[in-house]
Scaffold this motif. Sequence first.
Motif, PDB file in Angstrom:
ATOM      1  N   UNK A 150       0.805  -1.226   0.000  1.00 53.69           N
ATOM      2  CA  UNK A 150       0.000   0.000   0.000  1.00 53.69           C
ATOM      3  C   UNK A 150       0.836   1.273   0.000  1.00 53.69           C
ATOM      4  N   UNK A 151       2.112   1.160  -0.301  1.00 55.05           N
ATOM      5  CA  UNK A 151       2.983   2.332  -0.195  1.00 55.05           C
ATOM      6  C   UNK A 151       2.645   3.416  -1.223  1.00 55.05           C
ATOM      7  N   UNK A 152       1.941   3.054  -2.298  1.00 58.70           N
ATOM      8  CA  UNK A 152       1.560   4.043  -3.300  1.00 58.70           C
ATOM      9  C   UNK A 152       0.106   4.484  -3.179  1.00 58.70           C
ATOM     10  N   UNK A 153      -0.574   4.067  -2.120  1.00 61.64           N
ATOM     11  CA  UNK A 153      -1.963   4.470  -1.902  1.00 61.64           C
ATOM     12  C   UNK A 153      -1.986   5.820  -1.188  1.00 61.64           C
ATOM     13  N   UNK A 154      -2.611   6.834  -1.771  1.00 56.98           N
ATOM     14  CA  UNK A 154      -2.625   8.162  -1.125  1.00 56.98           C
ATOM     15  C   UNK A 154      -3.221   8.110   0.284  1.00 56.98           C
ATOM     16  N   UNK A 155      -2.526   8.729   1.230  1.00 57.30           N
ATOM     17  CA  UNK A 155      -3.032   8.845   2.586  1.00 57.30           C
ATOM     18  C   UNK A 155      -2.996   7.574   3.418  1.00 57.30           C
ATOM     19  N   UNK A 194     -11.350   4.059  13.035  1.00 59.06           N
ATOM     20  CA  UNK A 194     -12.443   4.580  13.871  1.00 59.06           C
ATOM     21  C   UNK A 194     -11.919   4.685  15.305  1.00 59.06           C
ATOM     22  N   UNK A 195     -12.780   5.127  16.230  1.00 61.79           N
ATOM     23  CA  UNK A 195     -12.420   5.103  17.648  1.00 61.79           C
ATOM     24  C   UNK A 195     -12.160   3.670  18.084  1.00 61.79           C
ATOM     25  N   UNK A 196     -11.431   3.504  19.175  1.00 60.67           N
ATOM     26  CA  UNK A 196     -11.101   2.165  19.657  1.00 60.67           C
ATOM     27  C   UNK A 196     -12.327   1.367  20.059  1.00 60.67           C
ATOM     28  N   UNK A 197     -13.419   2.053  20.428  1.00 56.15           N
ATOM     29  CA  UNK A 197     -14.646   1.346  20.789  1.00 56.15           C
ATOM     30  C   UNK A 197     -15.576   1.160  19.594  1.00 56.15           C
ATOM     31  N   UNK A 198     -15.093   1.493  18.401  1.00 58.96           N
ATOM     32  CA  UNK A 198     -15.873   1.287  17.191  1.00 58.96           C
ATOM     33  C   UNK A 198     -16.764   2.442  16.799  1.00 58.96           C
ATOM     34  N   UNK A 199     -16.863   3.476  17.647  1.00 60.89           N
ATOM     35  CA  UNK A 199     -17.694   4.634  17.332  1.00 60.89           C
ATOM     36  C   UNK A 199     -16.909   5.624  16.472  1.00 60.89           C
ATOM     37  N   UNK A 200     -17.569   6.720  16.128  1.00 66.07           N
ATOM     38  CA  UNK A 200     -16.927   7.764  15.339  1.00 66.07           C
ATOM     39  C   UNK A 200     -16.847   9.062  16.131  1.00 66.07           C
ATOM     40  N   UNK A 201     -15.731   9.776  16.051  1.00 67.63           N
ATOM     41  CA  UNK A 201     -15.679  11.098  16.693  1.00 67.63           C
ATOM     42  C   UNK A 201     -16.567  12.077  15.929  1.00 67.63           C
ATOM     43  N   UNK A 202     -16.975  13.136  16.592  1.00 67.83           N
ATOM     44  CA  UNK A 202     -17.808  14.149  15.946  1.00 67.83           C
ATOM     45  C   UNK A 202     -16.923  15.108  15.144  1.00 67.83           C
ATOM     46  N   UNK A 203     -17.385  15.564  13.990  1.00 67.28           N
ATOM     47  CA  UNK A 203     -16.604  16.541  13.217  1.00 67.28           C
ATOM     48  C   UNK A 203     -16.391  17.825  14.017  1.00 67.28           C
ATOM     49  N   UNK A 204     -15.189  18.391  13.905  1.00 57.70           N
ATOM     50  CA  UNK A 204     -14.919  19.665  14.585  1.00 57.70           C
ATOM     51  C   UNK A 204     -14.318  20.719  13.650  1.00 57.70           C
ATOM     52  N   UNK A 205     -14.039  20.334  12.405  1.00 58.35           N
ATOM     53  CA  UNK A 205     -13.489  21.234  11.377  1.00 58.35           C
ATOM     54  C   UNK A 205     -12.208  21.920  11.842  1.00 58.35           C
ATOM     55  N   UNK A 206     -11.413  21.223  12.638  1.00 58.89           N
ATOM     56  CA  UNK A 206     -10.161  21.786  13.137  1.00 58.89           C
ATOM     57  C   UNK A 206      -8.964  21.449  12.243  1.00 58.89           C
ATOM     58  N   UNK A 207      -9.125  20.513  11.318  1.00 61.67           N
ATOM     59  CA  UNK A 207      -8.026  20.160  10.419  1.00 61.67           C
ATOM     60  C   UNK A 207      -7.868  21.221   9.340  1.00 61.67           C
ATOM     61  N   UNK A 208      -6.641  21.452   8.927  1.00 65.19           N
ATOM     62  CA  UNK A 208      -6.361  22.419   7.871  1.00 65.19           C
ATOM     63  C   UNK A 208      -6.328  21.701   6.529  1.00 65.19           C
ATOM     64  N   UNK A 209      -7.279  22.045   5.657  1.00 65.06           N
ATOM     65  CA  UNK A 209      -7.400  21.394   4.353  1.00 65.06           C
ATOM     66  C   UNK A 209      -6.618  22.185   3.307  1.00 65.06           C
ATOM     67  N   UNK A 210      -5.890  21.465   2.449  1.00 62.63           N
ATOM     68  CA  UNK A 210      -5.104  22.081   1.381  1.00 62.63           C
ATOM     69  C   UNK A 210      -5.629  21.591   0.031  1.00 62.63           C
ATOM     70  N   UNK A 211      -6.014  22.507  -0.834  1.00 62.58           N
ATOM     71  CA  UNK A 211      -6.478  22.152  -2.167  1.00 62.58           C
ATOM     72  C   UNK A 211      -5.301  22.076  -3.130  1.00 62.58           C
ATOM     73  N   UNK A 212      -5.404  21.179  -4.140  1.00 56.39           N
ATOM     74  CA  UNK A 212      -4.336  21.030  -5.117  1.00 56.39           C
ATOM     75  C   UNK A 212      -3.127  20.304  -4.580  1.00 56.39           C
ATOM     76  N   UNK A 213      -3.294  19.594  -3.480  1.00 52.15           N
ATOM     77  CA  UNK A 213      -2.206  18.862  -2.829  1.00 52.15           C
ATOM     78  C   UNK A 213      -2.696  17.468  -2.473  1.00 52.15           C
ATOM     79  N   UNK A 214      -1.834  16.488  -2.613  1.00 58.27           N
ATOM     80  CA  UNK A 214      -2.185  15.105  -2.304  1.00 58.27           C
ATOM     81  C   UNK A 214      -1.163  14.519  -1.343  1.00 58.27           C
ATOM     82  N   UNK A 215      -1.653  13.925  -0.269  1.00 58.28           N
ATOM     83  CA  UNK A 215      -0.747  13.280   0.689  1.00 58.28           C
ATOM     84  C   UNK A 215      -0.470  11.846   0.254  1.00 58.28           C
TER      85      UNK A 215
END
Length: 253
Positions: free
Chosen positions: A28-33, A186-207
Amino acid sequence: MDRLIYTALNSLHNRRDSNVTLAQNLANMNVPGYRADLDNPGGTRFLDAMDQANVRAFQLEEGPAGFSEDAGFLDKTDNILDVAIADKGYFFMKPDNGGPPALTRRGDLTRGNDGILRNGAGEEMLNAQMQPINLPPFRQIVINEIGEIIIEPVDGAPGEQLNVAVLATVVPPEGTLQKGADGHIRNKNGTMPAPDQQAKVMQGTLERSNVNAIDELLSTIDNQRSFEFGMKMISETEKIDEAGTSLMQAPME
């Protein structure tokens, strides 16, 4: 001699598990992200017999294996539908097999014929309400740092802009996530965290993936040598056992 053999076999078992992890990462070394898998944490335990330490060793596993949360290389592509998260954080997506929502760092997005925004794995990207993002046809598109998707619609007036959706993101507390049996985060208990929009998104860029090919290959070589040493130990133990048995046989008259 069986104690020595069992200890060597346990070592071979551990090397096999480690090789599976290494092979998964290299595949999976060539799979983005992609987030690199780590070996299952644990330690060695010696079997107790008659209140004394026994030389037979067993590997203890302490919960599920983890994964590396280090950021991968950020590749400037200038593709308007490529997005990446600058540092910490995750996007929300729904797997293409219909499973429950999960987190991802993959940002090679495309607009399908049905208008749904998906990444390169066919996973539907979700908004803050955990719904798939339906992207209208557009002339221009801007995805800003908080994940807002602003387009110039094809059927709109020149210069008209519409805020059509928000790419849901979250920066969860460190050490709260794990990969499930389906390979999704996912969370360790299988649930999902709530969105907080704290991540910085970059357009035109691929990790890119955070797999270090050199480290993985070196670990593979080291594992192979350890495996060969374990097999040699078992072979030598068998010879010693046969020699001891021969010495204990009654002499022929």
